[in-house]
Design a protein around this motif. Structure first.
Motif, PDB file in Angstrom:
ATOM      1  N   PRO A 117       2.577  -2.663   0.775  1.00  0.00           N
ATOM      2  CA  PRO A 117       2.210  -1.861   1.934  1.00  0.00           C
ATOM      3  C   PRO A 117       2.611  -2.568   3.229  1.00  0.00           C
ATOM      4  O   PRO A 117       2.839  -3.778   3.243  1.00  0.00           O
ATOM      5  N   SER A 118       2.681  -1.821   4.298  1.00  0.00           N
ATOM      6  CA  SER A 118       2.995  -2.423   5.597  1.00  0.00           C
ATOM      7  C   SER A 118       1.820  -3.292   6.045  1.00  0.00           C
ATOM      8  O   SER A 118       0.705  -3.137   5.579  1.00  0.00           O
ATOM      9  N   GLY A 119       2.093  -4.188   6.966  1.00  0.00           N
ATOM     10  CA  GLY A 119       1.038  -5.051   7.496  1.00  0.00           C
ATOM     11  C   GLY A 119       0.569  -6.056   6.467  1.00  0.00           C
ATOM     12  O   GLY A 119       1.345  -6.540   5.644  1.00  0.00           O
ATOM     13  N   CYS A 120      -0.702  -6.362   6.499  1.00  0.00           N
ATOM     14  CA  CYS A 120      -1.289  -7.282   5.533  1.00  0.00           C
ATOM     15  C   CYS A 120      -1.217  -6.640   4.151  1.00  0.00           C
ATOM     16  O   CYS A 120      -1.612  -5.488   3.967  1.00  0.00           O
ATOM     17  N   ARG A 121      -0.734  -7.387   3.198  1.00  0.00           N
ATOM     18  CA  ARG A 121      -0.569  -6.829   1.849  1.00  0.00           C
ATOM     19  C   ARG A 121      -1.894  -6.489   1.186  1.00  0.00           C
ATOM     20  O   ARG A 121      -1.931  -5.758   0.217  1.00  0.00           O
ATOM     21  N   PHE A 122      -2.979  -7.017   1.695  1.00  0.00           N
ATOM     22  CA  PHE A 122      -4.275  -6.779   1.084  1.00  0.00           C
ATOM     23  C   PHE A 122      -5.088  -5.699   1.792  1.00  0.00           C
ATOM     24  O   PHE A 122      -6.182  -5.374   1.345  1.00  0.00           O
ATOM     25  N   HIS A 123      -4.577  -5.140   2.887  1.00  0.00           N
ATOM     26  CA  HIS A 123      -5.409  -4.233   3.689  1.00  0.00           C
ATOM     27  C   HIS A 123      -5.866  -2.987   2.938  1.00  0.00           C
ATOM     28  O   HIS A 123      -6.906  -2.428   3.251  1.00  0.00           O
ATOM     29  N   THR A 124      -5.126  -2.561   1.918  1.00  0.00           N
ATOM     30  CA  THR A 124      -5.525  -1.355   1.181  1.00  0.00           C
ATOM     31  C   THR A 124      -6.776  -1.582   0.330  1.00  0.00           C
ATOM     32  O   THR A 124      -7.434  -0.622  -0.051  1.00  0.00           O
ATOM     33  N   ARG A 125      -7.117  -2.837   0.051  1.00  0.00           N
ATOM     34  CA  ARG A 125      -8.286  -3.156  -0.770  1.00  0.00           C
ATOM     35  C   ARG A 125      -9.344  -3.952  -0.021  1.00  0.00           C
ATOM     36  O   ARG A 125     -10.410  -4.235  -0.559  1.00  0.00           O
ATOM     37  N   CYS A 126      -9.067  -4.327   1.201  1.00  0.00           N
ATOM     38  CA  CYS A 126      -9.976  -5.191   1.953  1.00  0.00           C
ATOM     39  C   CYS A 126     -11.082  -4.374   2.622  1.00  0.00           C
ATOM     40  O   CYS A 126     -10.792  -3.442   3.367  1.00  0.00           O
ATOM     41  N   PRO A 127     -12.340  -4.728   2.396  1.00  0.00           N
ATOM     42  CA  PRO A 127     -13.429  -3.983   3.029  1.00  0.00           C
ATOM     43  C   PRO A 127     -13.514  -4.228   4.540  1.00  0.00           C
ATOM     44  O   PRO A 127     -14.223  -3.505   5.238  1.00  0.00           O
ATOM     45  N   PHE A 128     -12.786  -5.210   5.058  1.00  0.00           N
ATOM     46  CA  PHE A 128     -12.830  -5.530   6.483  1.00  0.00           C
ATOM     47  C   PHE A 128     -11.576  -5.069   7.226  1.00  0.00           C
ATOM     48  O   PHE A 128     -11.408  -5.374   8.406  1.00  0.00           O
ATOM     49  N   ALA A 129     -10.679  -4.370   6.552  1.00  0.00           N
ATOM     50  CA  ALA A 129      -9.406  -3.955   7.156  1.00  0.00           C
ATOM     51  C   ALA A 129      -9.637  -3.030   8.350  1.00  0.00           C
ATOM     52  O   ALA A 129     -10.522  -2.174   8.332  1.00  0.00           O
ATOM     53  N   GLU A 130      -8.825  -3.233   9.364  1.00  0.00           N
ATOM     54  CA  GLU A 130      -8.828  -2.408  10.567  1.00  0.00           C
ATOM     55  C   GLU A 130      -7.386  -1.965  10.814  1.00  0.00           C
ATOM     56  O   GLU A 130      -6.467  -2.474  10.166  1.00  0.00           O
ATOM     57  N   PRO A 131      -7.148  -1.024  11.727  1.00  0.00           N
ATOM     58  CA  PRO A 131      -5.773  -0.563  11.968  1.00  0.00           C
ATOM     59  C   PRO A 131      -4.780  -1.693  12.212  1.00  0.00           C
ATOM     60  O   PRO A 131      -3.641  -1.627  11.757  1.00  0.00           O
ATOM     61  N   LEU A 132      -5.199  -2.740  12.881  1.00  0.00           N
ATOM     62  CA  LEU A 132      -4.332  -3.897  13.122  1.00  0.00           C
ATOM     63  C   LEU A 132      -3.760  -4.437  11.816  1.00  0.00           C
ATOM     64  O   LEU A 132      -2.588  -4.799  11.734  1.00  0.00           O
ATOM     65  N   CYS A 133      -4.577  -4.470  10.789  1.00  0.00           N
ATOM     66  CA  CYS A 133      -4.172  -5.034   9.497  1.00  0.00           C
ATOM     67  C   CYS A 133      -3.061  -4.203   8.843  1.00  0.00           C
ATOM     68  O   CYS A 133      -2.226  -4.751   8.127  1.00  0.00           O
ATOM     69  N   ALA A 134      -3.058  -2.915   9.064  1.00  0.00           N
ATOM     70  CA  ALA A 134      -2.040  -2.043   8.471  1.00  0.00           C
ATOM     71  C   ALA A 134      -0.757  -2.031   9.294  1.00  0.00           C
ATOM     72  O   ALA A 134       0.310  -1.732   8.765  1.00  0.00           O
ATOM     73  N   ASN A 135      -0.848  -2.370  10.555  1.00  0.00           N
ATOM     74  CA  ASN A 135       0.311  -2.251  11.453  1.00  0.00           C
ATOM     75  C   ASN A 135       1.153  -3.501  11.584  1.00  0.00           C
ATOM     76  O   ASN A 135       2.330  -3.413  11.910  1.00  0.00           O
ATOM     77  N   ALA A 136       0.582  -4.669  11.360  1.00  0.00           N
ATOM     78  CA  ALA A 136       1.329  -5.916  11.561  1.00  0.00           C
ATOM     79  C   ALA A 136       0.929  -6.936  10.498  1.00  0.00           C
ATOM     80  O   ALA A 136      -0.230  -7.021  10.109  1.00  0.00           O
ATOM     81  N   THR A 137       1.901  -7.700  10.041  1.00  0.00           N
ATOM     82  CA  THR A 137       1.647  -8.722   9.038  1.00  0.00           C
ATOM     83  C   THR A 137       1.111  -9.987   9.706  1.00  0.00           C
ATOM     84  O   THR A 137       1.757 -10.525  10.605  1.00  0.00           O
TER      85      THR A 137
END
Length: 95
Positions: A42-62
């Motif tokens: 996935p885009s951004g942090c590779r773990f953001h799809t499963r992370c309970p703390f993910a925010e939009p920042l995590c999906a947009n930038a690595t």
């Protein structure tokens, strides 16, 4: 790493360790869902799809691997980087 893990996945891995103490057994999995596809991550942090703390920042930038202290601890997580923009990130120190 054992005393103060900075990345949510490190925390989850430590929480998943089996315990012989019935009061400390894990009742639910610390991470849900499927791991990201290594061929098409996935885009951004590779773990953001499963992370309970993910925010939009995590999906947009690595997140970049960042030094956390003088002991050599590092993390590639916006939650661990002061001033990253994540709501759980530590505040930047002002001189």
């Amino acid at each position: 790493v054992w005393d103060s893990p900075a990345h949510p996945y490190t925390r989850a891995l430590l929480a998943a360790m089996p315990s012989s103490d019935p009061d400390r057994r894990t009742e639910k999995p610390p991470i849900s869902g499927d791991p990201p596809n290594p061929i098409d991550p996935p885009s951004g942090c590779r773990f953001h799809t499963r992370c309970p703390f993910a925010e939009p920042l995590c999906a947009n930038a690595t997140p970049k691997l960042t030094a956390l202290d003088r002991m050599g601890h590092e993390a590639a997580c916006y939650m661990a980087v002061p001033g990253s923009g994540h709501s759980r990130a530590p505040r930047e120190e002002t001189a």
